[in-house]
Each structure stands twice: as C-alpha cells, then as structure tokens.
Design a protein around this motif. Sequence first.
Motif, mmCIF file in Angstrom:
data_model
loop_
_atom_site.group_PDB
_atom_site.id
_atom_site.type_symbol
_atom_site.label_atom_id
_atom_site.label_comp_id
_atom_site.label_asym_id
_atom_site.label_seq_id
_atom_site.Cartn_x
_atom_site.Cartn_y
_atom_site.Cartn_z
ATOM 1 N N ALA A 18 0.711 -1.253 0.140
ATOM 2 C CA ALA A 18 -0.059 -0.071 -0.073
ATOM 3 C C ALA A 18 0.820 1.154 -0.016
ATOM 4 C CB ALA A 18 -0.724 -0.026 1.193
ATOM 5 N N HIS A 19 0.366 2.245 -0.653
ATOM 6 C CA HIS A 19 1.119 3.622 -0.581
ATOM 7 C C HIS A 19 0.493 4.500 0.101
ATOM 8 C CE1 HIS A 19 3.774 6.318 -2.094
ATOM 9 N NE2 HIS A 19 2.936 7.010 -2.797
ATOM 10 N N ALA A 20 1.108 5.552 0.654
ATOM 11 C CA ALA A 20 0.601 6.741 1.284
ATOM 12 C C ALA A 20 1.228 8.031 1.089
ATOM 13 C CB ALA A 20 0.169 6.515 2.900
ATOM 14 N N SER A 25 -9.135 8.930 -0.756
ATOM 15 C CA SER A 25 -10.781 9.068 -0.577
ATOM 16 C C SER A 25 -11.340 8.098 0.428
ATOM 17 C CB SER A 25 -11.162 8.902 -2.146
ATOM 18 O OG SER A 25 -10.785 7.621 -2.538
ATOM 19 N N HIS A 26 -10.661 7.243 0.945
ATOM 20 C CA HIS A 26 -11.418 6.195 1.906
ATOM 21 C C HIS A 26 -11.765 6.741 3.050
ATOM 22 C CE1 HIS A 26 -9.512 2.741 -0.685
ATOM 23 N NE2 HIS A 26 -10.072 3.679 -1.207
ATOM 24 N N GLY A 27 -11.113 8.058 3.496
ATOM 25 C CA GLY A 27 -11.566 8.755 4.634
ATOM 26 C C GLY A 27 -10.645 8.553 5.927
ATOM 27 N N GLU A 28 -9.308 7.959 5.583
ATOM 28 C CA GLU A 28 -8.496 7.583 6.724
ATOM 29 C C GLU A 28 -8.099 8.917 7.003
ATOM 30 O OE1 GLU A 28 -6.705 6.389 3.561
ATOM 31 O OE2 GLU A 28 -8.249 4.921 3.482
ATOM 32 N N LYS A 29 -8.154 9.161 8.422
ATOM 33 C CA LYS A 29 -7.459 10.354 8.978
ATOM 34 C C LYS A 29 -6.447 9.879 9.950
ATOM 35 C CE LYS A 29 -11.597 13.009 7.722
ATOM 36 N NZ LYS A 29 -12.779 13.951 8.233
ATOM 37 N N GLY A 33 -1.218 12.550 14.268
ATOM 38 C CA GLY A 33 -0.514 13.492 13.478
ATOM 39 C C GLY A 33 0.560 12.690 12.388
ATOM 40 N N GLY A 34 0.313 11.513 12.063
ATOM 41 C CA GLY A 34 1.167 10.915 11.190
ATOM 42 C C GLY A 34 0.558 10.920 9.755
ATOM 43 N N VAL A 35 0.962 10.071 9.056
ATOM 44 C CA VAL A 35 0.459 9.730 7.516
ATOM 45 C C VAL A 35 0.012 8.160 7.468
ATOM 46 C CG1 VAL A 35 2.791 8.938 6.843
ATOM 47 C CG2 VAL A 35 1.218 9.809 5.177
ATOM 48 N N VAL A 36 -1.266 8.001 6.817
ATOM 49 C CA VAL A 36 -1.890 6.984 6.760
ATOM 50 C C VAL A 36 -1.884 6.403 5.596
ATOM 51 C CG1 VAL A 36 -4.179 6.090 7.202
ATOM 52 C CG2 VAL A 36 -3.825 7.819 8.514
ATOM 53 N N ALA A 37 -1.836 5.016 5.749
ATOM 54 C CA ALA A 37 -2.038 3.957 4.309
ATOM 55 C C ALA A 37 -3.017 3.116 4.606
ATOM 56 C CB ALA A 37 -0.840 3.635 4.002
ATOM 57 N N GLU A 38 -3.357 2.317 3.711
ATOM 58 C CA GLU A 38 -4.507 1.452 4.022
ATOM 59 C C GLU A 38 -4.110 -0.214 3.142
ATOM 60 O OE1 GLU A 38 -9.240 -0.134 3.347
ATOM 61 O OE2 GLU A 38 -8.643 1.931 2.912
ATOM 62 N N ALA A 39 -3.963 -1.092 3.993
ATOM 63 C CA ALA A 39 -3.891 -2.278 3.299
ATOM 64 C C ALA A 39 -4.448 -3.415 3.943
ATOM 65 C CB ALA A 39 -2.285 -2.514 3.179
ATOM 66 N N ARG A 40 -5.224 -4.278 3.211
ATOM 67 C CA ARG A 40 -5.837 -5.574 3.735
ATOM 68 C C ARG A 40 -6.956 -4.879 4.751
ATOM 69 N NH1 ARG A 40 -1.839 -10.467 4.419
ATOM 70 N NH2 ARG A 40 -1.015 -10.621 2.231
ATOM 71 N N ASP A 41 -7.544 -3.802 4.289
ATOM 72 C CA ASP A 41 -8.778 -3.251 5.248
ATOM 73 C C ASP A 41 -8.083 -2.854 6.666
ATOM 74 O OD1 ASP A 41 -10.823 -3.496 3.189
ATOM 75 O OD2 ASP A 41 -11.096 -5.473 4.119
ATOM 76 N N ILE A 42 -6.737 -2.730 6.689
ATOM 77 C CA ILE A 42 -6.102 -2.219 7.936
ATOM 78 C C ILE A 42 -5.483 -0.878 7.668
ATOM 79 C CG2 ILE A 42 -4.336 -2.544 9.602
ATOM 80 C CD1 ILE A 42 -6.378 -4.546 10.071
ATOM 81 N N ASP A 43 -5.883 0.142 8.541
ATOM 82 C CA ASP A 43 -5.245 1.529 8.412
ATOM 83 C C ASP A 43 -3.956 1.417 9.230
ATOM 84 O OD1 ASP A 43 -7.267 2.429 7.044
ATOM 85 O OD2 ASP A 43 -8.492 3.215 8.829
ATOM 86 N N LEU A 57 -2.223 0.730 14.063
ATOM 87 C CA LEU A 57 -2.806 -0.024 13.366
ATOM 88 C C LEU A 57 -4.495 -0.011 13.708
ATOM 89 C CD1 LEU A 57 0.194 -1.271 13.217
ATOM 90 C CD2 LEU A 57 -1.014 -3.543 12.469
ATOM 91 N N ARG A 58 -5.139 0.208 12.731
ATOM 92 C CA ARG A 58 -6.414 0.378 13.155
ATOM 93 C C ARG A 58 -7.314 -0.581 11.932
ATOM 94 N NH1 ARG A 58 -5.590 5.762 13.028
ATOM 95 N NH2 ARG A 58 -6.466 5.938 10.937
ATOM 96 N N ASP A 59 -8.468 -1.210 12.369
ATOM 97 C CA ASP A 59 -9.160 -2.118 11.708
ATOM 98 C C ASP A 59 -10.622 -1.508 11.944
ATOM 99 O OD1 ASP A 59 -10.592 -3.991 10.211
ATOM 100 O OD2 ASP A 59 -10.179 -5.677 11.595
ATOM 101 N N HIS A 60 -11.112 -0.886 10.720
ATOM 102 C CA HIS A 60 -12.460 -0.175 10.637
ATOM 103 C C HIS A 60 -12.537 0.847 11.988
ATOM 104 C CE1 HIS A 60 -13.055 -3.559 7.889
ATOM 105 N NE2 HIS A 60 -13.580 -2.964 7.328
ATOM 106 N N GLY A 61 -11.494 1.363 11.992
ATOM 107 C CA GLY A 61 -11.541 2.345 13.235
ATOM 108 C C GLY A 61 -11.089 1.904 14.575
ATOM 109 N N LYS A 62 -11.100 0.591 14.900
ATOM 110 C CA LYS A 62 -10.683 -0.152 16.084
ATOM 111 C C LYS A 62 -9.247 -0.506 16.156
ATOM 112 C CE LYS A 62 -15.395 -2.029 16.606
ATOM 113 N NZ LYS A 62 -16.145 -3.068 16.768
ATOM 114 N N LYS A 63 -8.739 -0.168 17.339
ATOM 115 C CA LYS A 63 -7.321 -0.401 17.397
ATOM 116 C C LYS A 63 -7.181 -1.928 17.214
ATOM 117 C CE LYS A 63 -6.891 3.235 21.099
ATOM 118 N NZ LYS A 63 -6.719 3.381 22.301
#
Length: 125
Positions: A18-20, A25-29, A33-43, A57-63
């Motif tokens: 995954a690249h960040a 557009s997926h809404g990861e915020k 204070g870091g930079v976010v990337a998504e892979a395998r439904d994990i932020d 690491l977050r899975d659908h907003g959960k730690k």
Amino acid sequence: MKLLASITALALFSGTVAHAAGPHSHGEKPLHGGVVAEARDIDFELVAQQDKLRLYLRDHGKKVDVNNATATLTLLNGADKQEVALVPQDEWLGAAGEFRVAKGTKAVAVVKQAGKTVTVRFVLP
C-alpha cells in the motif's frame, strides 16, 4: 552485498503493498499526527520523528492488538537508507533512537502478524 540487496528488495516488494502520500478518498484520517496508508482493510498510521517512530494499526476504526506483531521500517532519503526494527509498545509498534526523517522521506514498513505479512509504503509530508 548483492545478497543483502536482493533480500531487501524482496522484502520491500513481497506481500501486500500500500502507498500513502497524503489523504485518500477512503476517509482515513491520522489520529496521532502521522501519515495513513491502507492495506488489507487495515489503516496504518506512521508517526515519524527524529527521536521516535510509531506505527499504529486500526481495523475499521478499532485499534488492532499489536502484542504479537513485529515490523521492520526502512527509511529512504535519496541514497541514504536506515532500517529499524519496530516492536510492540503499548498500542503501537515503535522504536526510539536517532532517525533520519524529513519532508519527502520515503518509508516502507513490513509488518508481520498472525502469520501474515503486509508491506506498506509512506511518503512523509
């Protein structure tokens, strides 16, 4: 030396990539204070400072429980390369020390957890 370079290249390009390079557009915020990337439904959120590195690491907003996870983070600044082992620390994978991070630094995290390997790419803002 060629063997080391081959192993590093294989590690950098195997698994899910995954690249960040900023908001997507997926809404990861970023929550830390870091930079976010998504892979395998994990932020994955990378917080990179000169004295500490943290990977959340977050899975659908959960730690995600990272107690059984490990990661290797490679920092790339032009020809300069620094590899860092990240270990579980509370709610994140992290390391302390002296790190060469600046605007435009590229980072590649290879995260291993539950027998799965995920590769995530970041570009620091």
